[in-house]
Design an enzyme around this catalytic site. Structure first.
Site, PDB file in Angstrom:
ATOM      1  N   ASP A 104     -12.961   7.922   0.904  1.00 46.99           N
ATOM      2  CA  ASP A 104     -11.967   6.909   1.229  1.00 46.99           C
ATOM      3  C   ASP A 104     -12.603   5.536   1.060  1.00 46.99           C
ATOM      4  O   ASP A 104     -13.607   5.227   1.702  1.00 46.99           O
ATOM      5  CB  ASP A 104     -11.494   7.096   2.677  1.00 46.99           C
ATOM      6  CG  ASP A 104     -10.013   6.805   2.843  1.00 46.99           C
ATOM      7  OD1 ASP A 104      -9.558   5.802   2.279  1.00 46.99           O
ATOM      8  OD2 ASP A 104      -9.327   7.577   3.542  1.00 46.99           O
ATOM      9  N   ASP A 206      -7.751   2.750   0.225  1.00 45.58           N
ATOM     10  CA  ASP A 206      -6.916   2.381   1.358  1.00 45.58           C
ATOM     11  C   ASP A 206      -6.207   1.050   1.108  1.00 45.58           C
ATOM     12  O   ASP A 206      -6.834   0.073   0.669  1.00 45.58           O
ATOM     13  CB  ASP A 206      -7.811   2.274   2.601  1.00 45.58           C
ATOM     14  CG  ASP A 206      -7.025   2.079   3.874  1.00 45.58           C
ATOM     15  OD1 ASP A 206      -6.250   2.976   4.230  1.00 45.58           O
ATOM     16  OD2 ASP A 206      -7.208   1.026   4.521  1.00 45.58           O
ATOM     17  N   GLU A 248      -3.597   3.817  -2.331  1.00 48.24           N
ATOM     18  CA  GLU A 248      -2.530   3.808  -1.331  1.00 48.24           C
ATOM     19  C   GLU A 248      -1.748   2.512  -1.496  1.00 48.24           C
ATOM     20  O   GLU A 248      -2.283   1.426  -1.263  1.00 48.24           O
ATOM     21  CB  GLU A 248      -3.112   3.900   0.079  1.00 48.24           C
ATOM     22  CG  GLU A 248      -2.039   3.903   1.162  1.00 48.24           C
ATOM     23  CD  GLU A 248      -2.593   3.669   2.558  1.00 48.24           C
ATOM     24  OE1 GLU A 248      -1.954   4.106   3.531  1.00 48.24           O
ATOM     25  OE2 GLU A 248      -3.664   3.032   2.685  1.00 48.24           O
ATOM     26  N   ASP A 323      -1.650   9.565   8.354  1.00 48.45           N
ATOM     27  CA  ASP A 323      -0.801   8.524   8.927  1.00 48.45           C
ATOM     28  C   ASP A 323       0.632   8.994   9.160  1.00 48.45           C
ATOM     29  O   ASP A 323       1.447   8.220   9.680  1.00 48.45           O
ATOM     30  CB  ASP A 323      -0.744   7.305   7.981  1.00 48.45           C
ATOM     31  CG  ASP A 323      -2.019   6.492   7.998  1.00 48.45           C
ATOM     32  OD1 ASP A 323      -2.721   6.491   9.028  1.00 48.45           O
ATOM     33  OD2 ASP A 323      -2.318   5.843   6.976  1.00 48.45           O
TER      34      ASP A 323
END
Length: 559
Positions: A104, A206, A248, A323
């Site tokens: 990530d 992210d 993302e 999430d």
């Protein structure tokens, strides 16, 4: 079957990715927190499922204000997760099983404990001052503008040392980096190469659509330099390597998707888009008060993205992540048809065009957490929003209902491995409560049942590797206005895969479009196999199946 020469292939087109939330996956030392050795101990489980890539949520050193998405050292492992040696061992053991590891990449912001920020806030003359976004107070002494944080409240916090405000679009302990500073970008690229040279298989990025922000114009996402930064990143780091990159991008639209993932853009492999998620949120209270589920709207979004990336770019396919709520709780029927609806959702998603992402526990049908008190939650967003929404007039009961439906902790309860103590996740006290249904929903039971959700996922993953039509077939939707049935085809040369599914808890009878009538071979089903596609079809509650048939080719013949 030979693929047409116009199709540009990539190794990750065939792969299925499994997301691991390290804190909740497997605890090896009994401290109640999942860790890297715990993940390594479960690689055989992932190999048996057919996984070729795992994406790890952040494992870096962090104060854990936002469970690791607040990073204090990009090149160190958080002690609760293990050591760099533990990571290298995970990487080596995964490689032995032909599994790649994706990290990530959180580079919109850091922790306020990162040395860059510690030095940035120390003095206006610090060489690191411009690593972050500082502004003078407004004339009244308040924040520079009215930008708000995604976690609630102002996106600006006054730092008394220098008398200026710093920007944080998330927690106040997550100051935003200043991507306009080339030194920031260079330091990030150097760090990325350090991990790539260690042998990782790519990055999940992210909130990457935030890095081009222009705060003085109140532009948070899709700033004017966003794609220039991504192009520069590509050329400076992963562009020459055969790795997977997925961004993302909550702001992405079908119109902007190809800017990220077009084959000639030299940016990313693919993006996560969230239109199918946000369309179900309330206009005032957002995800804390859901709209009723509407299959017609969901189909419209899924089809829109399939068509938009039909000839270029690539879709990242997912129902859930760290999430989001549990897929079967959000889109299925956990009370009446938990197994059937979970298999139906898997079938619908994995046979679309794109790379599927499985969130840990999804493959065994894990459900939302039935928390009844705010004290049971650990997520910073949920706790902040609880206070703000109650102040705005939402009742405590309504907020808990919303959190039970959409809160992030639904995905973060420990992985349910066995029916033993703490679901086999830890011998200690788990950092967050285990879902009480672990006695019946767990990996050990699922693997031993040939009709389980887990075995259904395993078959879908294997089908993907065996049939090019699943990877590259052209998508076409049908019955778009039907309130209960989702239908589509995937066609490649003379093969057509027809997928039919029922999103309701009752038997649905409907007429099939004439052009879909065929007899073929049922590749997968969650009831009895169906080989014949007839004029009138009936689907039992949450039934789904896929039929592969030969159809006329481009020259009018059958192969």
């Amino acid at each position: 079957m030979e693929l047409r020469s116009t199709i540009r292939t990539a190794w990750w087109h065939k792969a299925t990715v499994y997301q691991v939330y390290p804190r909740s996956f497997a605890d090896s030392n009994g401290d109640g927190v999942g860790d890297l050795p715990g993940i390594t101990s479960k690689l055989e489980y992932l190999k048996a499922l057919g996984i070729e890539l795992i994406w790890l949520s952040p494992i870096y050193a962090s104060p854990m204000d936002d469970n690791g998405y607040d990073i204090s050292d990009y090149q160190a492992v958080a002690p609760e997760f293990g050591t760099l040696a533990d990571f290298d061992e995970l990487l080596a053991q995964a490689r032995l099983r032909n599994i790649g590891v994706i990290l990530d990449l959180v580079v919109n912001h850091t922790s306020d404990e990162h040395p860059w920020f510690v030095q940035s806030r120390a003095s206006k003359q610090s060489p690191f001052r411009d690593y972050y976004i500082w502004r003078k107070p407004a004339d009244d002494g308040g924040p520079p503008n009215n930008l708000t944080s995604s976690f609630g409240g102002s996106a600006w916090t006054l730092d008394e040392t220098t008398g200026e405000y710093y920007l944080h679009l998330f927690s106040r302990r997550q100051p935003d980096l200043n991507w306009e500073n080339p030194n920031v970008r260079g330091a990030i690229y150097q760090m990325m190469n350090w991990w790539l040279e260690r042998g990782i298989a790519g990055f999940r990025m992210d909130v990457i659509d935030y890095i081009g922000k222009q705060v003085d114009q109140a532009i948070v996402t899709d700033g004017p330099h966003l794609h220039a930064y991504l192009h520069e990143m590509n050329r400076a780091t992963f562009g020459s390597r055969d790795v997977l990159t997925v961004g993302e991008t909550w702001s992405a639209t079908p119109g902007s998707a190809l800017l990220y993932s077009g084959r000639d853009r030299e940016e990313l492999s693919m993006i996560f888009q969230f239109e199918h998620v946000t369309q179900q949120w309330d206009e005032i209270y957002g995800k804390w008060r859901s709209r009723p589920f509407d299959l017609i709207k969901l189909k419209s979004v899924l089809s829109k993205w399939q068509y938009a990336l039909a000839d270029d770019g690539w879709n990242a396919l997912f129902w859930g992540n760290h999430d989001l709520p549990r897929a079967v709780s959000k889109y299925g029927d956990v009370k009446g048809y938990p197994v059937e609806s979970a298999k139906m959702l898997a079938t619908v998603l994995h046979l679309l065009k794109g790379t599927p992402f499985i969130y840990q526990g999804e493959e065994i049908g894990m459900t939302n957490a039935p928390f009844t008190k705010i004290e049971q939650y650990r997520d910073i967003e949920t706790l902040n929003m609880h206070r703000l929404h109650l102040e705005a007039g939402l009742s405590p009961e309504d907020f808990i209902k919303g959190a039970n439906e959409n809160g992030r902790d639904n995905a973060r309860t420990p992985m349910q491995w066995t029916s033993g103590a703490n679901a086999g996740f830890t011998t200690g006290i788990p950092w967050i409560e285990v879902n009480k249904n672990y006695a019946t929903i767990n990996a050990e039971a699922a693997m031993s049942d040939e009709h389980s959700i887990w075995n259904h996922y395993r078959k879908l993953i294997s089908l993907r590797k065996a049939y090019p039509v699943i990877i590259y077939g052209r998508f076409q939707s049908y019955l778009d206005q039907h309130p209960d049935v989702l239908a589509y085809t995937r066609t490649l040369d003379t093969q057509r895969l027809t997928v039919l599914s029922n999103f309701s808890a009752r038997t649905i009878t409907f007429d099939l479009p004439h052009e879909l009538l065929a007899t073929g071979r049922c590749l997968i089903s969650n009831y009895d196999p169906v080989d014949a596609l007839k004029t009138t079809m009936s689907l039992r509650p949450y039934e789904a199946f896929a039929v592969l048939a030969e159809v006329a080719g481009r020259d009018g013949t059958k192969s």
